[in-house]
Motif scaffolding. Structure first.
Motif, PDB file in Angstrom:
ATOM      1  N   LEU A  25       0.576  -6.089 -10.521  1.00  0.00           N
ATOM      2  CA  LEU A  25       1.009  -4.881  -9.812  1.00  0.00           C
ATOM      3  C   LEU A  25       0.159  -3.675 -10.197  1.00  0.00           C
ATOM      4  O   LEU A  25      -0.284  -2.908  -9.339  1.00  0.00           O
ATOM      5  CB  LEU A  25       2.477  -4.591 -10.120  1.00  0.00           C
ATOM      6  N   VAL A  26      -0.050  -3.511 -11.487  1.00  0.00           N
ATOM      7  CA  VAL A  26      -0.746  -2.320 -11.966  1.00  0.00           C
ATOM      8  C   VAL A  26      -2.221  -2.340 -11.590  1.00  0.00           C
ATOM      9  O   VAL A  26      -2.827  -1.289 -11.329  1.00  0.00           O
ATOM     10  CB  VAL A  26      -0.573  -2.189 -13.497  1.00  0.00           C
ATOM     11  N   LYS A  27      -2.793  -3.527 -11.509  1.00  0.00           N
ATOM     12  CA  LYS A  27      -4.215  -3.634 -11.188  1.00  0.00           C
ATOM     13  C   LYS A  27      -4.473  -3.827  -9.692  1.00  0.00           C
ATOM     14  O   LYS A  27      -5.612  -3.711  -9.235  1.00  0.00           O
ATOM     15  CB  LYS A  27      -4.841  -4.800 -11.958  1.00  0.00           C
ATOM     16  N   GLY A  28      -3.432  -4.145  -8.916  1.00  0.00           N
ATOM     17  CA  GLY A  28      -3.615  -4.449  -7.507  1.00  0.00           C
ATOM     18  C   GLY A  28      -3.495  -3.237  -6.607  1.00  0.00           C
ATOM     19  O   GLY A  28      -3.514  -2.087  -7.055  1.00  0.00           O
ATOM     20  N   ARG A  56       8.643   2.044 -15.405  1.00  0.00           N
ATOM     21  CA  ARG A  56       9.575   0.989 -14.992  1.00  0.00           C
ATOM     22  C   ARG A  56       8.953  -0.387 -15.152  1.00  0.00           C
ATOM     23  O   ARG A  56       9.616  -1.339 -15.614  1.00  0.00           O
ATOM     24  CB  ARG A  56      10.002   1.205 -13.539  1.00  0.00           C
ATOM     25  N   ALA A  57       7.686  -0.526 -14.785  1.00  0.00           N
ATOM     26  CA  ALA A  57       6.997  -1.807 -14.920  1.00  0.00           C
ATOM     27  C   ALA A  57       6.898  -2.209 -16.389  1.00  0.00           C
ATOM     28  O   ALA A  57       7.134  -3.368 -16.759  1.00  0.00           O
ATOM     29  CB  ALA A  57       5.613  -1.721 -14.295  1.00  0.00           C
ATOM     30  N   SER A  58       6.555  -1.240 -17.233  1.00  0.00           N
ATOM     31  CA  SER A  58       6.452  -1.513 -18.663  1.00  0.00           C
ATOM     32  C   SER A  58       7.808  -1.889 -19.252  1.00  0.00           C
ATOM     33  O   SER A  58       7.907  -2.788 -20.102  1.00  0.00           O
ATOM     34  CB  SER A  58       5.886  -0.284 -19.371  1.00  0.00           C
ATOM     35  N   LEU A  59       8.856  -1.222 -18.793  1.00  0.00           N
ATOM     36  CA  LEU A  59      10.199  -1.500 -19.288  1.00  0.00           C
ATOM     37  C   LEU A  59      10.634  -2.921 -18.923  1.00  0.00           C
ATOM     38  O   LEU A  59      11.359  -3.564 -19.699  1.00  0.00           O
ATOM     39  CB  LEU A  59      11.186  -0.489 -18.717  1.00  0.00           C
ATOM     40  N   ALA A  60      10.196  -3.413 -17.783  1.00  0.00           N
ATOM     41  CA  ALA A  60      10.553  -4.774 -17.388  1.00  0.00           C
ATOM     42  C   ALA A  60      10.030  -5.787 -18.401  1.00  0.00           C
ATOM     43  O   ALA A  60      10.727  -6.750 -18.752  1.00  0.00           O
ATOM     44  CB  ALA A  60       9.991  -5.073 -15.991  1.00  0.00           C
ATOM     45  N   SER A 118       0.794  -1.232   0.000  1.00  0.00           N
ATOM     46  CA  SER A 118       0.000   0.000   0.000  1.00  0.00           C
ATOM     47  C   SER A 118       0.824   1.279   0.000  1.00  0.00           C
ATOM     48  O   SER A 118       0.301   2.340  -0.327  1.00  0.00           O
ATOM     49  CB  SER A 118      -0.928   0.024   1.227  1.00  0.00           C
ATOM     50  N   SER A 119       2.110   1.213   0.333  1.00  0.00           N
ATOM     51  CA  SER A 119       2.885   2.444   0.467  1.00  0.00           C
ATOM     52  C   SER A 119       3.831   2.637  -0.714  1.00  0.00           C
ATOM     53  O   SER A 119       4.152   1.692  -1.450  1.00  0.00           O
ATOM     54  CB  SER A 119       3.690   2.428   1.769  1.00  0.00           C
ATOM     55  N   GLU A 120       4.309   3.867  -0.871  1.00  0.00           N
ATOM     56  CA  GLU A 120       5.269   4.176  -1.927  1.00  0.00           C
ATOM     57  C   GLU A 120       6.559   3.388  -1.738  1.00  0.00           C
ATOM     58  O   GLU A 120       7.146   2.886  -2.704  1.00  0.00           O
ATOM     59  CB  GLU A 120       5.558   5.675  -1.926  1.00  0.00           C
ATOM     60  N   ALA A 121       7.002   3.260  -0.487  1.00  0.00           N
ATOM     61  CA  ALA A 121       8.232   2.512  -0.219  1.00  0.00           C
ATOM     62  C   ALA A 121       8.079   1.053  -0.637  1.00  0.00           C
ATOM     63  O   ALA A 121       9.006   0.450  -1.198  1.00  0.00           O
ATOM     64  CB  ALA A 121       8.583   2.599   1.271  1.00  0.00           C
ATOM     65  N   GLN A 122       6.905   0.477  -0.368  1.00  0.00           N
ATOM     66  CA  GLN A 122       6.667  -0.916  -0.750  1.00  0.00           C
ATOM     67  C   GLN A 122       6.628  -1.069  -2.264  1.00  0.00           C
ATOM     68  O   GLN A 122       7.140  -2.052  -2.822  1.00  0.00           O
ATOM     69  CB  GLN A 122       5.366  -1.405  -0.118  1.00  0.00           C
ATOM     70  N   THR A 123       6.041  -0.106  -2.953  1.00  0.00           N
ATOM     71  CA  THR A 123       6.004  -0.147  -4.412  1.00  0.00           C
ATOM     72  C   THR A 123       7.417  -0.128  -4.981  1.00  0.00           C
ATOM     73  O   THR A 123       7.736  -0.863  -5.924  1.00  0.00           O
ATOM     74  CB  THR A 123       5.203   1.042  -4.967  1.00  0.00           C
ATOM     75  N   GLN A 124       8.298   0.689  -4.407  1.00  0.00           N
ATOM     76  CA  GLN A 124       9.676   0.750  -4.885  1.00  0.00           C
ATOM     77  C   GLN A 124      10.389  -0.579  -4.657  1.00  0.00           C
ATOM     78  O   GLN A 124      11.165  -1.036  -5.513  1.00  0.00           O
ATOM     79  CB  GLN A 124      10.429   1.888  -4.184  1.00  0.00           C
ATOM     80  N   MET A 125      10.134  -1.224  -3.529  1.00  0.00           N
ATOM     81  CA  MET A 125      10.739  -2.536  -3.269  1.00  0.00           C
ATOM     82  C   MET A 125      10.255  -3.561  -4.286  1.00  0.00           C
ATOM     83  O   MET A 125      11.033  -4.387  -4.781  1.00  0.00           O
ATOM     84  CB  MET A 125      10.426  -2.986  -1.838  1.00  0.00           C
TER      85      MET A 125
END
Length: 274
Positions: free
Chosen positions: A216-219, A232-236, A180-187
């Protein structure tokens, strides 16, 4: 007259999850299969692929007095199409998730799961291509309200240390539902990028990376994903496809299933950008 070798698929196998129930993200599960025999080849030459599927919402999963999982009403394995992505029974359309692609090891160690009631399927394949499957109900995974940054870091640290792309992607998928947090998204994004770096390039890897990006994008993680995170997700996904294409003549091209997963990830990213 010419002789033909008739291949009988492996038979007699079982699969189980340990433990049979637990908590989303926190519980470390293992899936293992045993008991396979094959008439034409040494059983040690059999390779295995593991999947998990959600049980239908109309099917309850409970623990009986002996600690075994039982379904109510009794559940039978549905027809699953493994190759034809156009079929309504194609495995991803049934909610299937690849825990691990074909490998000689009869075990998938150390993976976490999102919340829900599931059934596991293992496919067994001999060197001549004969394939069969076994399944079991479970695990039953309870939902967590919120995850702390420390819990997310802990859930990802083991898979990252393993340097195993399947383990990393399994964890990113399960954690992403509850983060739920920005830090978790970065991890999660950093773990996703690591998985792409260490993956064995190919069709199956691209399909799994694309599926994780969709999750990730839908959750829940989507709430803290800005345009740069979505990029970044798309680049992966793009890098996973490029790695497969770099195999040259050893790469037969993306299957329809992998192609649809890649397109689905792109659509999810575009949809989130509004």
């Amino acid at each position: 007259s010419p002789s033909f070798l008739v291949d009988a698929p492996p038979v007699g196998g079982l699969v189980q999850a340990d433990p049979a129930n637990g908590e989303a993200v926190k519980t470390i599960f293992t899936a293992a299969t045993s008991g396979w025999s094959d008439s034409d080849e040494d059983k040690n030459d059999i390779v295995f692929a593991f999947y998990r599927f959600p049980l239908p919402s109309s099917t309850e999963l409970t623990v009986d007095g002996s600690g075994n999982l039982v379904t109510d009403p009794e559940f039978s394995l549905p027809e699953i199409e493994w190759t034809n992505a156009k079929s309504d029974q194609y495995w991803t359309k049934l909610g299937g998730w690849s825990l691990r692609d074909w490998h000689a090891s009869p075990e998938v160690p150390s993976f976490t799961m999102s919340a829900g009631n599931f059934f596991l399927v293992v496919r067994a394949r001999d060197p001549l291509g004969g394939t069969s499957s076994a399944w079991t109900a479970g695990p039953m995974v309870a939902k967590l309200a919120n995850l702390s940054d420390a819990e997310v870091l802990n859930a990802l640290s083991g898979p990252l240390a393993s340097n195993d792309a399947d383990q990393i992607l399994n964890s990113v998928s399960s954690v992403g539902e509850s983060s739920s947090s920005e830090a978790q998204t970065q991890m999660l994004l950093q773990a996703l990028e690591t998985a792409v770096d260490v993956q064995d390039p190919g069709d199956e890897s691209t399909q799994k990376v694309s599926s994780v990006v969709q999750d990730l994008v839908k959750g829940n993680a989507s709430a803290s994903m800005g345009p740069s995170d979505l990029a970044r997700a798309s680049l992966a996904v793009e890098q996973s496809i490029d790695a497969a294409l770099a195999l040259g003549d050893d790469f037969a091209g993306l299957s329809q299933g992998a192609g649809e997963a890649a397109l689905g990830s792109a659509a999810a990213v575009v949809g989130s950008l509004g």
